[in-house]
Design an enzyme around this catalytic site. Structure first.
Site, short mmCIF file in Angstrom:
data_model
loop_
_atom_site.label_atom_id
_atom_site.label_comp_id
_atom_site.label_asym_id
_atom_site.label_seq_id
_atom_site.Cartn_x
_atom_site.Cartn_y
_atom_site.Cartn_z
N GLY A 429 51.16 49.82 74.74
CA GLY A 429 50.79 49.84 76.15
C GLY A 429 52.00 50.04 77.04
O GLY A 429 53.13 50.25 76.57
N ALA A 430 51.77 49.99 78.33
CA ALA A 430 52.84 50.15 79.31
C ALA A 430 52.84 48.96 80.24
O ALA A 430 51.78 48.52 80.70
CB ALA A 430 52.67 51.45 80.10
N LYS A 454 58.39 43.63 74.90
CA LYS A 454 58.43 44.31 76.19
C LYS A 454 59.83 44.89 76.36
O LYS A 454 60.82 44.17 76.20
CB LYS A 454 58.12 43.34 77.33
N ASP A 547 48.33 34.40 89.34
CA ASP A 547 47.63 35.62 88.89
C ASP A 547 46.79 35.32 87.66
O ASP A 547 46.79 36.08 86.69
CB ASP A 547 48.64 36.73 88.59
N ARG A 551 42.43 39.40 82.38
CA ARG A 551 43.36 40.44 81.88
C ARG A 551 44.71 39.84 81.51
O ARG A 551 45.49 40.46 80.78
CB ARG A 551 43.53 41.53 82.93
#
Length: 750
Positions: A429-430, A454, A547, A551
């Protein structure tokens, strides 16, 4: 002379003649002769017969068999009976199964055991064979011993294990399966507290798992075991514990010991200790397991009466529960014990003195630091925790942005890894600052593990580097089973990397959408309980996530959910879920509390609001909150009192918890500690989840209740729906014949 010799040789004695006659004649019924020649007839072996003369072997009786490799002289045998006394010991997502040899081996010594694993659902009995990475140690089939360990099960899942006994003739009776079954529920056990000879299970699913009933063919011994001194497959269970002694009480704990049962009837494996507040009348209780005859009950309420029962367990099962003993905690903060009250007072006084000395030392050093800084402004601050006082036993979150040198925070809270220890396998992923990869980490003298990596993209600015590593500085301060674990960072070579544990199932929202309607309510509540437990830990640390969303929850292969993404202590600039507020900066509107949107007041209470949205996401299997409404419409609707309706088949208790989290007054919202307690009680009482929230419980959408609007001013239903900004409802209204405002008005009047 020659004739005399010949005559004498032809003469036989009577004994010789009789033996020869027996050899020459055919074997009578009940006897057999496997080969011709000078062999005597043999009697048929046990459980075999022959009704004819001259048999060369004997046939087996009904339900008895002979294996191909068995000699004809061997007795016929039958399949073994079922294993007995199955005991399961659950440890998070693994279970140890132990059983006793069958009472009847079928007359053979080649008995082996096979273990069949089935994954089951609640309600009508539905099971399917276990799939995935479930492993059996040493193996699942051909076991010669009476124990097996099953690992890599899913968390919060019902499993049934069938232990089947077989021998050399079992294949000849395929319609008869001799097995014992046990049903268990795995748990997460994220907060198991180990004590001397005591293990307290404080998670609800651990409690649930300990209460599983072992199911044996044609026998249920739950009632017998509860009566005590009962008999299970010929083995007696222990008698009840009759003597329990209070050793020590304090404000929040009680230490107890007891005598072994008068008739243990075997080796006692452990004791089950069940206790609850007297006023709750056993509606909410806690179960502990103790290897010894003593235990300490911690986390109790001051000046409160508790009821307690103990029962012993042997290989035959649980014995009867003791009578209910009543104990009270102390109203004061000092322990009550005739033997050690003075020791406790001395210890408390010493602790107070140490704290006062620490505070005094901190004040002196702080003044010295300020004096040194004013005298030498160019010199670096003394390395005293960057000016953060940390008292023993108290762990609080330290904002890495308070450090003059952010790299100091990184190296204080995160472990520096050598790039040579990391192998990147693929890009998955990014991220905001670069790519997210999966790979492997191999540290010296440690086992290789899978990790997520990451990376910081090339051409970064110093500010981007600081912001990127600040997440590691935050994450490195946390240590909890429901918080993503930081393995370390790479800062001394390029690319700069943050290395965390690898979560096989990715983000929770995508995982739920992929497995729509495939989990039980208990499994979903178990996931929610894990998230709430992680957020309680963060709240206790003094950290506000800002947050919290599905997700940003990651799921591993055991369905354990872990809170991640600690980057919103900074302002998000590129998040597609964010919207500009009047104060500048971007925040995720659909998950954010009204006071945080309007005044940027982020607190644990605003995180609780976000948790309510996560709860809605989980129960709706990853639906987008507020669907296609614009961010501005969401802000306006929520401010006017609109709340999301209950997802389909959502339990009413869970929807009420959502509404509690969405209280406009943040002081009225539950704390995460209360949320964990509520979910614990729901899991302990699955029946409370059977009542689903009806459409009548849905709050009125104030966008649809505009009393100040004259409905007759709209010419068509489409105009009114457009004005009310309820486009998802437009097709539904027109599809049932409400084509004009007049028809709607008449329907409302009716």
């Amino acid at each position: 002379m020659r004739c005399e010799y010949a005559w004498r040789g032809s003469v036989r004695s009577p004994a010789v003649k009789e033996r020869q006659a027996a050899i020459d004649q055919a074997c009578r019924p009940g006897f057999y002769k496997a080969s011709s020649g000078n062999v005597k007839c043999s009697k048929c072996p046990p459980h075999s017969y022959t009704h004819q003369e001259g048999a060369v072997h004997c046939a087996c009786e009904k339900n008895y068999f002979r294996a191909e490799e068995d000699p004809v002289s061997m007795a016929c045998s039958r399949p073994p009976s079922a294993p007995r006394n199955v005991i399961s010991a659950i440890n998070e997502t693994s279970v140890i199964l132990d059983w006793t040899w069958p009472a009847d081996s079928g007359g053979r010594k080649d008995v082996i055991f096979n273990v069949v694993c089935k994954r089951c659902w609640l309600g009508p009995r539905q099971c399917e064979p276990c799939r995935g990475a479930v492993r059996f140690l040493p193996r699942a089939t051909g076991l010669a011993n009476t124990t097996v360990t099953v690992v890599d099960l899913l968390a919060h899942t019902n499993y049934t294990f069938e232990i089947e006994a077989q021998n050399g003739v079992s294949a000849q009776a395929p319609t008869v399966r001799q097995y014992a079954a046990v049903t268990i529920t795995t748990n997460q056990a994220v907060q198991a507290v180990s004590e001397t000879k005591t293990r307290k299970i404080v998670t609800p699913l651990s409690t649930l798992a300990l209460r599983q009933i072992i199911q044996l063919p044609l026998l249920s011994y739950k009632t017998q075991a509860e009566q005590g001194d009962g008999c299970v497959n010929g083995q007696s269970t222990p008698s009840a514990v009759t003597v329990i002694r209070k050793d020590r009480t304090s404000r929040n704990s009680i230490s107890l010991s007891w005598m072994e049962p008068e008739r243990p009837n075997g080796i006692i494996l452990d004791y089950e200790v069940k206790y609850y507040e007297k006023q709750e009348q056993e509606t909410s209780y806690t179960i502990l397991r103790s290897k010894g005859t003593n235990v300490t009950l911690n986390g109790l309420k001051p000046d409160t009466t508790y009821l307690l029962q103990i029962r012993a367990r042997t290989a035959a099962g649980y014995g009867g529960s003791s009578r209910k003993f009543e104990f009270e905690t102390s109203p004061d903060s000092f322990s009550i014990s005739s033997e050690n009250s003075q020791v406790v007072l001395i210890a408390v006084s010493s602790a107070v003195a140490i704290i006062l000395l620490t505070v005094l030392l901190y004040i002196v050093i702080s003044r010295f630091c300020r004096y040194s800084k004013s005298k030498h402004p160019d010199e670096k601050r003394l390395p005293f925790g960057n000016g953060h006082l940390r008292l023993p036993g108290i762990k609080t979150y330290v904002d890495p942005h308070t450090y003059e040198d952010p790299s100091q925070a990184v190296h204080e809270f995160a472990k520096e890894l050598e790039a040579s220890c990391i192998a990147i396998d693929k890009v998955v992923g990014a991220g905001e600052f670069g790519e997210v990869c999966s790979g492997r980490l191999k540290l010296p003298s440690k086992k290789e593990i899978c990790v997520a990596i990451k990376t910081l993209k090339a051409g970064y600015t110093e500010k981007q580097r600081r912001d990127f590593l600040s997440e590691a500085s935050i994450m490195g301060q946390f240590d909890h089973p429901n918080i993503i674990r930081l393995e370390g960072v790479v800062t001394r070579s390029k690319p700069v990397m943050i290395v965390t544990e690898y979560m096989e199932n990715g983000s929770l929202d995508g995982f739920l959408r992929k497995h729509d309607a495939q989990f039980t309510v208990i499994q979903l509540v178990g996931m929610l309980r894990g998230i709430a437990s992680g957020m309680k830990y963060l709240s206790d640390m003094g950290y506000v996530h800002r947050d919290l969303a599905a997700r940003n929850i990651l799921v591993n292969s055991n369905l354990v959910c872990k809170v991640s993404d600690f980057g919103l202590s900074r302002v998000l600039e590129d998040d597609p879920e964010a919207a500009y507020t009047t104060r500048g900066g971007k925040i995720p509107i659909r998950w954010t509390a009204p006071e945080a949107i309007a005044y940027r007041k982020f607190t644990s209470a605003s995180d609780v609001w976000s948790y309510g949205i996560v709860l809605w996401e989980v129960m709706s299997y990853g639906e987008r909150p507020y669907w296609e409404m614009s961010n501005q419409d969401v802000i306006k609707a929520v401010d006017e009192g609109y709340r999301l309706p209950p997802p389909m088949e959502c339990p009413a208790t869970l929807y009420q918890l959502m509404l509690d989290c969405w209280q406009k007054d943040r002081n009225n919202r539950p704390k995460f500690e209360q949320i964990v307690s509520i979910l614990d009680k729901l899991i302990r009482n699955p029946s409370s989840l059977k009542i689903t929230a009806s459409t009548t419980s849905r709050p009125v959408n104030l966008l649809l209740d505009r009393t100040s609007t004259d409905i007759t001013s709209f010419h068509t239903m489409g105009d009114w729906l457009e004005s009310a900004r309820t486009l998802p409802c437009k097709d539904a209204f027109s599809g049932v014949g409400y084509s004009s405002c007049d028809t709607l008005a008449k329907t409302s009047a009716e």
